[in-house]
Design an enzyme around this catalytic site. Structure first.
Site, PDB file in Angstrom:
ATOM      1  N   ASP A   9      -6.454 -26.861  78.268  1.00  0.00           N
ATOM      2  CA  ASP A   9      -7.533 -27.921  78.706  1.00  0.00           C
ATOM      3  C   ASP A   9      -7.067 -29.312  78.069  1.00  0.00           C
ATOM      4  O   ASP A   9      -7.060 -29.176  76.668  1.00  0.00           O
ATOM      5  CB  ASP A   9      -8.723 -27.415  78.468  1.00  0.00           C
ATOM      6  CG  ASP A   9      -9.819 -28.194  79.292  1.00  0.00           C
ATOM      7  OD1 ASP A   9      -9.493 -29.286  80.068  1.00  0.00           O
ATOM      8  OD2 ASP A   9     -11.168 -27.783  79.162  1.00  0.00           O
ATOM      9  N   ASP A 104      -7.040 -31.862  84.792  1.00  0.00           N
ATOM     10  CA  ASP A 104      -6.594 -31.797  83.379  1.00  0.00           C
ATOM     11  C   ASP A 104      -7.081 -30.270  82.846  1.00  0.00           C
ATOM     12  O   ASP A 104      -6.814 -30.085  81.534  1.00  0.00           O
ATOM     13  CB  ASP A 104      -7.565 -32.723  82.677  1.00  0.00           C
ATOM     14  CG  ASP A 104      -9.140 -32.305  82.709  1.00  0.00           C
ATOM     15  OD1 ASP A 104      -9.449 -31.505  83.618  1.00  0.00           O
ATOM     16  OD2 ASP A 104      -9.769 -33.059  82.166  1.00  0.00           O
ATOM     17  N   GLU A 105      -6.842 -29.271  83.519  1.00  0.00           N
ATOM     18  CA  GLU A 105      -6.806 -27.902  82.966  1.00  0.00           C
ATOM     19  C   GLU A 105      -6.181 -27.037  83.762  1.00  0.00           C
ATOM     20  O   GLU A 105      -6.052 -27.006  85.189  1.00  0.00           O
ATOM     21  CB  GLU A 105      -8.313 -27.366  82.669  1.00  0.00           C
ATOM     22  CG  GLU A 105      -9.146 -27.614  84.217  1.00  0.00           C
ATOM     23  CD  GLU A 105     -10.570 -26.962  83.752  1.00  0.00           C
ATOM     24  OE1 GLU A 105     -10.671 -26.058  83.015  1.00  0.00           O
ATOM     25  OE2 GLU A 105     -11.412 -27.746  84.504  1.00  0.00           O
TER      26      GLU A 105
END
Lengths: 385, 370
Positions: A9, A104-105
């Protein structure tokens, strides 16, 4: 083999990207999402801003009130995407099994790679430092046997942390956490649980399977599993299909060979288009026929050479049709199925190389046009009445 | 019908017919062998309608006549009999009695009337020396496709010219091409024939017993091909269709050549192929800096590598192949030195004996994408 699942993450992703372009923002309270006088919500907040209680999805106006000195930025989607792709590229160097769950992960599957990389912690450190070196961004990583626990772990590890939950220690990690920390448990469930006196994950687990089932039905079963840290290690990014099929039911049952063949040609065109979209080739071709009495027959043919070309598929489909239909019985439904799917055959051909390549280029061009202007924007003459 | 034959005379001929007989035939008579006793010999025939064999052996005929017997049981019985004269005679209702020394068998036969009539070679077009023909078959048959919808790949092309005989076989991925300079009598034109794989396999068996000086008489009618070697005749249904243009794929500018010791490269490939991918069977060849490196890797098992020293110091070549395709050629060729000729990693590679004496032999293989 024990699954080894990473949840990587990016830390305060949008804000961190902004800081790359404007280093003076570092250490300041930064809020991405819009200007404070605009309507809208916070997309991301720096750790500084979070200290004031600002969090994503909060109205900008509220954020301004909580943290009046924060720098407000409108956000640059294209830059975020660019850095997201960069990070994904680095992930994919480590393992081919990467599921980007958002910008974003990502989940990464390192199952069975100990001999290649050593223990999970050391590969996590390498992964984190390569991301930092190549993007200037920091990432937190949670490691466990399941996606759920890894996600919780990466959250606990933030910022720039790595947390490995050893097998069978899942419950002791989750137990003291607020139930709201469990992915998938939102405000509504949290409230309901609080009314029952359930505050922590341990409380939830203590309720027992039966009570949770009685209270919440299927969702209860799922809650119970979450509380135990039981969850899937399955990667559903595997969007590669096992088979592809298209069917058509005639508005009126027909025994007109021309109409049946034309419809099959259209179905083949659709199926082959989907096949190529997955960059795959089919080895087995299936024809499905249902007559007016609802009798269904399926006939399959296997090819020696897997194909993704409309013409080769249609030839087989028509062969099967002529073998299994007397051209008299009225047909209600026809279908075309492609299975035995795999990626491009690696063995080269001695003969007809050029014509094969030409055909492939032709269909790829048609696929591109369809991507831009819709499926019906281009079609082969064979499918036109 | 009543006759007496020597065990080994008839055993050899009956053995030859077995390859033709269809094991899972739906027409019962095709599982049978036709025995026709006339004059001083007994003629044996077997067919699966695609392929037929007629042969004969000397016999003392007491009563001429004909009968068919189940081919498999007949062979098994003859094989187990003691080495002595065998008496075969028909009884009532198509029973066949076999006596040899103190052994006696009675097996069910079928009348010859239902047995298909096999065409005969009326006119031989050309005589082909038997031994060289066998070599041609041995060096190409492995490249014929085993299953292919485009069925002209299911046979080899036999090209007869007044001064040479050529055989070409391909499955679309590799092609074996062999030519022998040899005067063919009496031929003044070019003769192109497609021969089915099964017929070639039977020819191999027939020709295995040929002597140095034996020749095969070759002929054809509208639907059949005929090959006769002495008392044995093989009849094959003709393959129709267009054989692919093989001339076009014979490489002309494969200039990156390396000569290898056949045994060395064979054992290297065999070892490395142990860890080739199960499905694709692909191995890599890297030719550079006076070395030829053969390597493989299998996602589930691991990887293998072997390096051979060579005299090659040209541009590097990095190319992938199905290891079985390479081994097929290396096994078929008898020469001790083999030349690998490459152009680049996309184009077909060529393998051939490093020195050409008896034959001009070429093997062309398309690479695999790495």
């Amino acid at each position: 083999m024990e699954p080894v699942i990473f949840h990587a993450d990016m830390d305060a992703f949008f804000v961190s990207v902004e800081e790359l372009f404007e280093p003076s923002l570092k250490g300041k309270a930064v809020i991405v999402g819009g200007l404070p006088n605009q309507r809208g919500v916070v997309s991301a907040a720096s750790y500084e801003a979070r200290k004031y209680g600002v969090h994503s999805a909060m109205p900008l106006v509220t954020a301004k009130r909580l943290c009046p000195h924060a720098v407000f930025l409108p956000g640059r989607r294209d830059k975020y995407c660019e850095y997201s792709r960069k990070a994904e590229g680095i992930f994919r160097r480590f393992t081919p099994v990467v599921e980007m769950v958002s910008i974003d992960e990502a989940y990464l599957d390192f199952t069975g790679s100990e001999r290649l990389y050593g223990a999970p912690l050391s590969v996590a450190h390498r992964l984190r430092s390569e991301v930092e070196r190549e993007t200037g961004l920091s990432v937190s990583i949670g490691i466990s046997r399941t996606k759920l626990v890894s996600k919780v772990a990466s959250d606990l590890a933030k910022p720039r942390g790595i947390l490995w939950v050893l097998p069978s220690h899942e419950a002791s990690l989750l137990g003291p956490l607020k139930v709201g920390k469990l992915p998938g448990v939102g405000k509504a469930t949290e409230m309901q649980l609080r009314d029952l006196g359930v505050m922590t994950v341990a409380d939830l687990a203590a309720l027992g399977r039966q009570s949770l089932n009685d209270l919440f039905g299927q969702w209860g079963e799922s809650l119970y599993c979450k509380a135990q840290g039981q969850n899937t290690a399955h990667f559903d990014f595997h969007d590669e299909p096992v088979s592809i099929s298209n069917e058509h039911t005639f508005a009126q049952d027909t025994s007109d060979p021309e109409e049946v063949e034309l419809t099959l040609a259209q179905l083949v065109e659709k199926a082959a288009h989907r096949l190529r979209a997955h960059r795959m080739f089919a080895r087995t071709i299936t024809l499905k026929l249902r007559d007016l009495h609802f009798r269904t027959v399926t006939r399959a043919a296997s090819l020696k050479e897997p194909t993704h070309l409309d013409g080769e598929i249609l030839d087989r489909v028509l062969q099967l049709l002529h073998r299994s239909w007397d051209c008299k019985t009225k047909i209600r439904l026809v279908g075309v199925g492609l299975s035995g799917l795999g990626y491009a055959p690696m063995q080269g051909h001695l003969f007809e190389r050029e014509s094969r390549e030409k055909k492939t280029r032709l269909y790829e061009a048609a696929d591109k046009i369809r991507g831009k202007f819709g499926f019906d924007s281009i079609t082969s003459a064979r499918t036109v009445k | 019908m009543e006759l007496t034959v020597r065990k080994f005379d008839i055993l050899r001929e009956v053995g030859l017919t077995q390859g033709v007989i269809e094991k899972k035939n739906t027409i019962p008579i095709l599982a049978n062998l036709l025995m026709d006793a006339q004059g001083d010999s007994v003629q044996l025939s077997a067919t699966d309608l695609e392929l037929g064999i007629k042969c004969s052996c000397p016999a003392k005929i007491k009563k001429p006549g004909a009968i068919t017997t189940p081919a498999k049981s007949f062979l098994e019985i003859i094989r187990e009999l003691p080495d002595a004269d065998i008496r075969i005679r028909t009884l009532e209702n198509n029973w066949v009695q076999i006596n040899c020394a103190s052994a006696s068998f009675k097996i069910v036969g079928l009348p010859k009337d239902n047995f298909p009539i096999l065409a005969d070679l009326t006119q031989s077009l050309v005589e082909i020396p038997a031994r060289p023909l066998l070599s041609l078959i041995n060096k190409t048959i492995f490249a014929i496709a085993t299953e292919e919808s485009r069925y002209t790949f299911n046979g080899a092309l036999l090209l007869l010219k007044p001064l040479s005989v050529t055989m070409v076989a391909t499955d679309g991925h590799r092609l074996a091409h062999i030519e022998k300079q040899i005067p063919l009598d009496p031929l003044n034109t070019e003769l192109r024939t497609l021969i089915p794989k099964k017929a070639l396999a039977e020819l191999q068996r027939l020709l295995a017993e040929a002597d140095e000086k034996d020749v095969v008489s070759f002929g054809k009618d509208e639907n059949h091909l005929f090959f006769r070697l002495k008392n044995r005749l093989m009849i094959s249904r003709m393959l129709t269709g267009q054989f692919p243009n093989h001339e076009a794929v014979l490489p002309k500018d494969n200039n990156r050549s390396v000569v290898l010791n056949r045994e060395d490269i064979r054992s290297a490939i065999r070892r490395v192929s142990l860890l080739a991918d199960d499905k694709s069977r692909s191995i890599r060849i890297l030719l550079a800096n006076n070395q030829l490196e053969v390597s493989s890797n299998n996602a589930d098992l691991g990887e293998a590598k072997e390096v051979l020293e060579t005299s090659y110091d040209g541009e590097p070549v990095h190319i992938g192949f199905n290891c079985q395709y390479l081994l097929d050629f290396i096994t078929a060729t008898e020469d001790t030195k083999i030349s690998f000729d490459f152009k680049d990693d996309q184009s077909a590679g060529q393998m051939r004996p490093a020195t050409e004496e008896e034959f001009r032999y070429r093997y062309i293989v398309m690479p695999m994408r790495l």
